[in-house]
Design a protein around this motif. Sequence first.
Motif, PDB file in Angstrom:
ATOM      1  N   GLY A 155       0.629  -1.134   0.069  1.00 40.86           N
ATOM      2  CA  GLY A 155       0.095   0.043   0.227  1.00 40.86           C
ATOM      3  C   GLY A 155       0.635   1.253   0.017  1.00 40.86           C
ATOM      4  O   GLY A 155       0.550   2.169  -0.664  1.00 40.86           O
ATOM      5  N   TRP A 156       1.925   0.992   0.730  1.00 39.61           N
ATOM      6  CA  TRP A 156       2.928   2.255   0.781  1.00 39.61           C
ATOM      7  C   TRP A 156       3.406   2.443  -0.444  1.00 39.61           C
ATOM      8  O   TRP A 156       3.611   3.828  -1.043  1.00 39.61           O
ATOM      9  CB  TRP A 156       4.166   2.030   1.745  1.00 39.61           C
ATOM     10  CG  TRP A 156       5.062   3.095   1.969  1.00 39.61           C
ATOM     11  CD1 TRP A 156       4.590   4.433   2.630  1.00 39.61           C
ATOM     12  CD2 TRP A 156       6.182   2.958   2.030  1.00 39.61           C
ATOM     13  NE1 TRP A 156       6.004   5.279   2.829  1.00 39.61           N
ATOM     14  CE2 TRP A 156       7.093   4.089   2.510  1.00 39.61           C
ATOM     15  CE3 TRP A 156       7.102   2.067   1.390  1.00 39.61           C
ATOM     16  CZ2 TRP A 156       8.190   4.694   2.298  1.00 39.61           C
ATOM     17  CZ3 TRP A 156       8.513   2.255   1.499  1.00 39.61           C
ATOM     18  CH2 TRP A 156       9.106   3.722   1.901  1.00 39.61           C
ATOM     19  N   LEU A 157       4.164   1.637  -1.199  1.00 35.82           N
ATOM     20  CA  LEU A 157       4.562   1.467  -2.538  1.00 35.82           C
ATOM     21  C   LEU A 157       3.513   2.280  -3.623  1.00 35.82           C
ATOM     22  O   LEU A 157       3.966   3.117  -4.288  1.00 35.82           O
ATOM     23  CB  LEU A 157       5.153   0.043  -3.077  1.00 35.82           C
ATOM     24  CG  LEU A 157       6.207  -0.414  -2.311  1.00 35.82           C
ATOM     25  CD1 LEU A 157       6.375  -1.778  -2.516  1.00 35.82           C
ATOM     26  CD2 LEU A 157       7.474   0.485  -2.633  1.00 35.82           C
ATOM     27  N   LEU A 158       2.296   1.589  -3.512  1.00 40.89           N
ATOM     28  CA  LEU A 158       1.349   2.276  -4.233  1.00 40.89           C
ATOM     29  C   LEU A 158       1.108   3.762  -4.198  1.00 40.89           C
ATOM     30  O   LEU A 158       1.001   4.530  -4.974  1.00 40.89           O
ATOM     31  CB  LEU A 158      -0.112   1.369  -4.144  1.00 40.89           C
ATOM     32  CG  LEU A 158      -0.116   0.162  -4.925  1.00 40.89           C
ATOM     33  CD1 LEU A 158      -1.485  -0.729  -4.404  1.00 40.89           C
ATOM     34  CD2 LEU A 158      -0.349   0.557  -6.285  1.00 40.89           C
ATOM     35  N   LEU A 159       1.182   4.052  -2.901  1.00 40.31           N
ATOM     36  CA  LEU A 159       0.834   5.670  -2.467  1.00 40.31           C
ATOM     37  C   LEU A 159       2.107   6.525  -3.237  1.00 40.31           C
ATOM     38  O   LEU A 159       1.665   7.285  -3.779  1.00 40.31           O
ATOM     39  CB  LEU A 159       0.758   5.715  -0.775  1.00 40.31           C
ATOM     40  CG  LEU A 159       0.171   6.780  -0.138  1.00 40.31           C
ATOM     41  CD1 LEU A 159      -1.384   6.886  -0.574  1.00 40.31           C
ATOM     42  CD2 LEU A 159       0.447   6.817   1.424  1.00 40.31           C
ATOM     43  N   ILE A 160       3.220   5.987  -2.760  1.00 40.00           N
ATOM     44  CA  ILE A 160       4.331   6.658  -3.563  1.00 40.00           C
ATOM     45  C   ILE A 160       4.317   6.657  -4.900  1.00 40.00           C
ATOM     46  O   ILE A 160       4.159   7.708  -5.468  1.00 40.00           O
ATOM     47  CB  ILE A 160       5.825   5.926  -2.933  1.00 40.00           C
ATOM     48  CG1 ILE A 160       6.016   6.105  -1.421  1.00 40.00           C
ATOM     49  CG2 ILE A 160       6.947   6.572  -4.007  1.00 40.00           C
ATOM     50  CD1 ILE A 160       7.103   5.508  -1.029  1.00 40.00           C
ATOM     51  N   SER A 161       3.998   5.530  -5.574  1.00 38.40           N
ATOM     52  CA  SER A 161       4.062   5.680  -6.904  1.00 38.40           C
ATOM     53  C   SER A 161       3.013   6.476  -7.671  1.00 38.40           C
ATOM     54  O   SER A 161       3.199   7.098  -8.761  1.00 38.40           O
ATOM     55  CB  SER A 161       4.317   4.337  -7.634  1.00 38.40           C
ATOM     56  OG  SER A 161       3.329   3.418  -7.010  1.00 38.40           O
TER      57      SER A 161
END
Lengths: 187, 266
Positions: free
Chosen positions: A75-81
């Motif tokens: 979820g964090w990676l998706l938020l960043i990207s």
Amino acid sequence: MNISELEDIQLMGRIASGDREAFAVLFERHAPLMLGVLTRMLRRRDEAEEVLQEAFLQAWDRADTYSPQRATPRGWLLLISRSRAIDRIRSRQSRSRREDAVLKEDAWKSEVEPIGTESLEESERAASLHGALTVLPVDQRRCIELAFFEGLSHSQIADTLDQPLGTVKSRILLGMRKLRDQLAPAF
Amino acid sequence: MSTHEELLARIPAYALGALDGDELRELEAHLEQGCEECDRELLASTRQVESMAESVEPAAPSEMMRARLERELDKRESAGRSRAEPAARSTWRWQAAAAVLLTLAAWSLWDRSQLQQQVAQLDDERATAVASLAEVQEQLDRTQVVLARLARAGRIVSAPGARNIVLAGLESAAAAQGQTFVDPATRSAVFYASNLEPLDEDETYQLWFIADGTPVSAGIFEVENDGTATLLVDNTAALDDIQLWAVTIEPAGGVPQPTGQMVLKG
């Protein structure tokens, strides 16, 4: 235990200590999903790969700031990207407005749909793909899709749909809450 | 100044990326301060976004992108910005050798200046070895990328049901020719052109396909010295939806929608 068997959260801990092998495992695990989403948002594979690279480098640089209370690693990676993709989309939109006159020139006149219509058509096409969203009323679903796939802000969605800003905000909030109820058993 | 309830209600939109301006800044500042209730809401909202992302077809990152990412990570490590990274694997042998030399030197009471000279020499050799290794690695990366691209192009052209679309040069580039082979099963394509003129540094060729009446960028490409060019394309539209392929001349870096002169069409 083999590193590839570690949970995402354990990998994040290792990445925060500079472990490239753990980073590679996290990349292999989640990059395809992220690239699929980014390609869908940006509609250009080359640009989507650039954003994916930037996002993973940011994750490497800032792994020590990751908080499991706020998001899963994925979820964090998706938020960043997605946040980086949205920056690009919004800058593209402001550039596109400046180039608007040029876009309607000669060779493309007979072949190009009027600018602005593609977003809605894309969303409508996307709607058929997303089973989870079909539980929502059309108005809520469209607002959420425009935010998720087109990277539009509240106010841009309001302009696109010609609806009051407050209406758009409440549709997104209600839609997301309803989706959460639907997804709750999976969590 | 918003109330806590208002901030909490903004979190689903934040997770979707729909906030901007003051609303976004105010919420980020609040999250920065730490708020358990908002953290819980954010966790639930980002999980919803994950679930929505799962409905999108995944895409495998290219070898080129992987190689670029590796190089960027290498640069970060060599610049010493990695956090608690142990010494790079490629240099540990040199460091170990230096440590052994130091011990031996002290034990045999070697002259200090002689020891310094040897350590300096060792450092030079290490720097040269690391530079050579990086150069070889870069060449290897490039070769692997070229081989992978050739293999992919071969698979697309020989795929059952692959279709060949011929692009003809328009007035300004009458001698130019192009062909696009599309594999409908994987929605990937390989584009090949010849007799294209070289462009100025601030320009690039850009390939497009028009699907459902909308031009979609298939990527930018450079022309070789002999006027040929090749481009691999992922995620094309369904073959039956594509009405046209075209090449235009655009500003360097490419543009989201075509603006420049069209040189090939088919």
